[in-house]
Design a protein around this motif. Structure first.
Motif, PDB file in Angstrom:
ATOM      1  N   VAL A 166       0.709  -1.111   0.021  1.00  0.00           N
ATOM      2  CA  VAL A 166       0.042   0.167   0.077  1.00  0.00           C
ATOM      3  C   VAL A 166       0.980   1.322  -0.021  1.00  0.00           C
ATOM      4  CG1 VAL A 166      -2.139  -1.030   1.199  1.00  0.00           C
ATOM      5  CG2 VAL A 166      -0.132  -0.052   2.322  1.00  0.00           C
ATOM      6  N   GLN A 167       2.079   1.010   0.444  1.00  0.00           N
ATOM      7  CA  GLN A 167       2.874   2.169   0.297  1.00  0.00           C
ATOM      8  C   GLN A 167       3.323   2.938  -1.037  1.00  0.00           C
ATOM      9  OE1 GLN A 167       3.484  -0.501   1.834  1.00  0.00           O
ATOM     10  NE2 GLN A 167       4.698  -0.371   4.085  1.00  0.00           N
ATOM     11  N   SER A 168       2.988   2.038  -2.005  1.00  0.00           N
ATOM     12  CA  SER A 168       3.259   2.581  -3.302  1.00  0.00           C
ATOM     13  C   SER A 168       2.061   2.920  -3.976  1.00  0.00           C
ATOM     14  CB  SER A 168       3.815   1.289  -4.208  1.00  0.00           C
ATOM     15  OG  SER A 168       4.866   0.849  -3.847  1.00  0.00           O
ATOM     16  N   HIS A 169       0.776   3.069  -3.271  1.00  0.00           N
ATOM     17  CA  HIS A 169      -0.384   3.470  -3.910  1.00  0.00           C
ATOM     18  C   HIS A 169      -0.361   5.055  -3.829  1.00  0.00           C
ATOM     19  CE1 HIS A 169      -2.923  -0.183  -2.532  1.00  0.00           C
ATOM     20  NE2 HIS A 169      -1.850  -0.409  -3.072  1.00  0.00           N
ATOM     21  N   TYR A 170      -0.678   5.735  -4.749  1.00  0.00           N
ATOM     22  CA  TYR A 170      -0.662   7.217  -5.009  1.00  0.00           C
ATOM     23  C   TYR A 170      -1.365   7.972  -3.768  1.00  0.00           C
ATOM     24  CZ  TYR A 170      -1.478  11.956  -6.508  1.00  0.00           C
ATOM     25  OH  TYR A 170      -1.363  13.540  -6.443  1.00  0.00           O
ATOM     26  N   SER A 171      -2.414   7.400  -3.267  1.00  0.00           N
ATOM     27  CA  SER A 171      -3.250   7.874  -2.233  1.00  0.00           C
ATOM     28  C   SER A 171      -2.483   7.486  -0.785  1.00  0.00           C
ATOM     29  CB  SER A 171      -4.812   7.619  -2.259  1.00  0.00           C
ATOM     30  OG  SER A 171      -4.702   6.120  -2.089  1.00  0.00           O
ATOM     31  N   TYR A 172      -1.702   6.746  -0.731  1.00  0.00           N
ATOM     32  CA  TYR A 172      -1.165   6.689   0.665  1.00  0.00           C
ATOM     33  C   TYR A 172      -0.610   7.972   1.390  1.00  0.00           C
ATOM     34  CZ  TYR A 172       1.494   3.925   4.182  1.00  0.00           C
ATOM     35  OH  TYR A 172       2.265   3.380   5.334  1.00  0.00           O
ATOM     36  N   LYS A 173      -1.320   7.820   2.489  1.00  0.00           N
ATOM     37  CA  LYS A 173      -0.874   9.253   3.144  1.00  0.00           C
ATOM     38  C   LYS A 173       0.062   9.108   4.349  1.00  0.00           C
ATOM     39  CE  LYS A 173      -4.423  11.346   1.024  1.00  0.00           C
ATOM     40  NZ  LYS A 173      -3.996  12.360   0.179  1.00  0.00           N
ATOM     41  N   LYS A 174       0.666   7.942   4.690  1.00  0.00           N
ATOM     42  CA  LYS A 174       1.748   7.803   5.705  1.00  0.00           C
ATOM     43  C   LYS A 174       3.074   8.245   5.243  1.00  0.00           C
ATOM     44  CE  LYS A 174      -1.289   4.818   8.714  1.00  0.00           C
ATOM     45  NZ  LYS A 174      -1.515   3.456   9.413  1.00  0.00           N
ATOM     46  N   ILE A 175       2.981   9.107   4.293  1.00  0.00           N
ATOM     47  CA  ILE A 175       4.253   9.744   3.776  1.00  0.00           C
ATOM     48  C   ILE A 175       4.492  11.147   4.404  1.00  0.00           C
ATOM     49  CG2 ILE A 175       4.562   7.798   2.283  1.00  0.00           C
ATOM     50  CD1 ILE A 175       3.745   9.567   0.027  1.00  0.00           C
ATOM     51  N   SER A 176       5.663  11.796   4.067  1.00  0.00           N
ATOM     52  CA  SER A 176       5.934  13.142   4.450  1.00  0.00           C
ATOM     53  C   SER A 176       5.413  13.763   3.385  1.00  0.00           C
ATOM     54  CB  SER A 176       7.347  13.370   4.283  1.00  0.00           C
ATOM     55  OG  SER A 176       7.941  13.414   3.189  1.00  0.00           O
ATOM     56  N   GLN A 177       5.022  15.280   3.825  1.00  0.00           N
ATOM     57  CA  GLN A 177       4.621  16.039   2.931  1.00  0.00           C
ATOM     58  C   GLN A 177       5.496  16.406   1.609  1.00  0.00           C
ATOM     59  OE1 GLN A 177       1.698  17.993   3.310  1.00  0.00           O
ATOM     60  NE2 GLN A 177       2.039  18.898   1.122  1.00  0.00           N
ATOM     61  N   LYS A 178       6.730  16.193   1.638  1.00  0.00           N
ATOM     62  CA  LYS A 178       7.524  16.445   0.481  1.00  0.00           C
ATOM     63  C   LYS A 178       7.301  15.267  -0.531  1.00  0.00           C
ATOM     64  CE  LYS A 178      10.737  18.338  -1.994  1.00  0.00           C
ATOM     65  NZ  LYS A 178      10.540  19.839  -2.582  1.00  0.00           N
ATOM     66  N   GLN A 179       7.366  14.042   0.087  1.00  0.00           N
ATOM     67  CA  GLN A 179       6.917  12.843  -0.639  1.00  0.00           C
ATOM     68  C   GLN A 179       5.935  12.866  -1.528  1.00  0.00           C
ATOM     69  OE1 GLN A 179       7.514  10.142   2.728  1.00  0.00           O
ATOM     70  NE2 GLN A 179       9.565   9.649   2.104  1.00  0.00           N
ATOM     71  N   GLN A 180       4.848  13.537  -0.694  1.00  0.00           N
ATOM     72  CA  GLN A 180       3.318  13.490  -1.404  1.00  0.00           C
ATOM     73  C   GLN A 180       3.784  14.474  -2.783  1.00  0.00           C
ATOM     74  OE1 GLN A 180       0.013  13.833   1.189  1.00  0.00           O
ATOM     75  NE2 GLN A 180       0.909  13.284   2.713  1.00  0.00           N
ATOM     76  N   GLU A 181       4.373  15.666  -2.257  1.00  0.00           N
ATOM     77  CA  GLU A 181       4.475  16.741  -3.442  1.00  0.00           C
ATOM     78  C   GLU A 181       5.249  16.162  -4.418  1.00  0.00           C
ATOM     79  OE1 GLU A 181       6.628  19.748  -1.391  1.00  0.00           O
ATOM     80  OE2 GLU A 181       4.544  20.365  -0.142  1.00  0.00           O
ATOM     81  N   ASN A 182       6.321  15.325  -4.221  1.00  0.00           N
ATOM     82  CA  ASN A 182       6.932  14.648  -5.548  1.00  0.00           C
ATOM     83  C   ASN A 182       6.246  13.741  -6.268  1.00  0.00           C
ATOM     84  OD1 ASN A 182       9.465  15.985  -4.621  1.00  0.00           O
ATOM     85  ND2 ASN A 182       9.908  14.264  -3.368  1.00  0.00           N
ATOM     86  N   ARG A 183       5.261  12.994  -5.535  1.00  0.00           N
ATOM     87  CA  ARG A 183       4.250  12.121  -6.531  1.00  0.00           C
ATOM     88  C   ARG A 183       3.259  12.942  -7.259  1.00  0.00           C
ATOM     89  NH1 ARG A 183       2.526   6.996  -2.646  1.00  0.00           N
ATOM     90  NH2 ARG A 183       4.654   6.177  -1.897  1.00  0.00           N
ATOM     91  N   MET A 184       2.791  14.030  -6.546  1.00  0.00           N
ATOM     92  CA  MET A 184       1.894  14.925  -7.145  1.00  0.00           C
ATOM     93  C   MET A 184       2.674  15.628  -8.575  1.00  0.00           C
ATOM     94  SD  MET A 184      -0.333  18.205  -5.765  1.00  0.00           S
ATOM     95  CE  MET A 184      -0.846  17.064  -4.286  1.00  0.00           C
ATOM     96  N   LEU A 185       3.977  15.901  -8.274  1.00  0.00           N
ATOM     97  CA  LEU A 185       4.639  16.587  -9.314  1.00  0.00           C
ATOM     98  C   LEU A 185       4.763  15.537 -10.611  1.00  0.00           C
ATOM     99  CD1 LEU A 185       6.520  18.849 -10.504  1.00  0.00           C
ATOM    100  CD2 LEU A 185       8.469  17.616  -9.520  1.00  0.00           C
ATOM    101  N   LEU A 186       5.160  14.363 -10.528  1.00  0.00           N
ATOM    102  CA  LEU A 186       5.272  13.456 -11.447  1.00  0.00           C
ATOM    103  C   LEU A 186       4.002  13.329 -12.002  1.00  0.00           C
ATOM    104  CD1 LEU A 186       6.618  11.122 -13.095  1.00  0.00           C
ATOM    105  CD2 LEU A 186       6.387   9.667 -11.128  1.00  0.00           C
ATOM    106  N   ARG A 187       2.908  12.865 -11.278  1.00  0.00           N
ATOM    107  CA  ARG A 187       1.447  12.678 -11.751  1.00  0.00           C
ATOM    108  C   ARG A 187       0.982  13.981 -12.625  1.00  0.00           C
ATOM    109  NH1 ARG A 187      -2.769   9.220  -9.269  1.00  0.00           N
ATOM    110  NH2 ARG A 187      -4.931  10.057  -9.619  1.00  0.00           N
ATOM    111  N   LYS A 188       1.194  15.025 -11.924  1.00  0.00           N
ATOM    112  CA  LYS A 188       0.698  16.037 -12.887  1.00  0.00           C
ATOM    113  C   LYS A 188       1.128  16.272 -14.272  1.00  0.00           C
ATOM    114  CE  LYS A 188      -0.300  21.157 -12.107  1.00  0.00           C
ATOM    115  NZ  LYS A 188       0.238  22.328 -11.190  1.00  0.00           N
TER     116      LYS A 188
END
Length: 222
Positions: A166-188
């Protein structure tokens, strides 16, 4: 187009011409030479722990439409001091068959701690991590991340490539804010160029309106 490959072994140079790839496919380096490549399935750095059938050289093959859009994405990222890095793209059906065969050998868990520590190998089919067909074999799906061009380090996405969990799911929330931002950058940036994300793998994107929607190819990555 045939690709010239130079090998050096024990001081001797060998020149090899790869097979002619099907019409509608390109070697990515011919149209996007600055994109970084780390073809994991060519080496033993993958969830099986050995090279995968069908991968013969460190090159990325994709449909022409996919390659042209990846180059556009790359040019945008380069302006920001970043670059795409691709782990896998076109995947021969024989490689998929290799995954399926491996998944059935339950005692072979060489890379479990690194790639699927919380998933029983017997559940890999049921949970969708292994399948008998892959969109990669149609040539318009890519597994990739973003790197910093100055350091050549990958942006921290909160889990490693090909991590089954589940850690690899895009919506996984138990990661840092920066990690979420990096995923969002790639996805966007991928979505802005007509790629559809796969929710369970932050690295996985497929071209919308892909040209070979119903065809699974089996030529070598060579």
């Amino acid at each position: 187009m045939k690709k010239l490959v130079l090998f050096v072994f024990l001081g001797i140079n060998f020149v090899s011409f790869s097979q002619k790839i099907p019409k509608g496919f390109v070697y990515l380096e011919n149209i996007a030479p600055t994109i970084k490549i780390e073809l994991r399935y060519l080496s033993d750095t993958n969830f099986i722990g050995k090279p995968i059938n069908g991968y013969k050289s460190n090159c990325i093959i994709v449909t022409t439409e996919t390659g042209e859009l990846l180059e556009k994405i790359q040019q945008e990222l380069l302006k920001k001091g970043m670059s795409l890095k691709i782990f896998d793209a076109y995947r021969p059906q024989q490689a998929v068959d290799h995954f399926v065969k491996w998944a059935k050998v339950l005692e072979d868990t060489l890379m479990k701690n690194q790639y699927y520590p919380n998933v029983a190998k017997s559940q890999l089919f049921k949970q969708g991590y292994i399948a008998s067909k892959s969109g990669h074999s149609r040539g318009s799906t890519v597994d990739l991340t973003i790197i910093n061009t100055a350091t050549e380090k990958e942006l921290d996405m909160g889990s490693s490539y090909d991590f089954f969990g589940v850690q690899s799911h895009y919506s996984y929330k138990k990661i840092s804010q920066k990690q979420q931002e990096n995923r969002m950058l790639l996805r966007k940036i991928m979505r802005a160029h007509n790629f559809k994300p796969y929710e369970n793998e932050w690295w996985h994107f497929t071209l919308r309106n892909e040209p070979f929607r119903n065809t699974y190819f089996n030529f070598l990555v060579n």
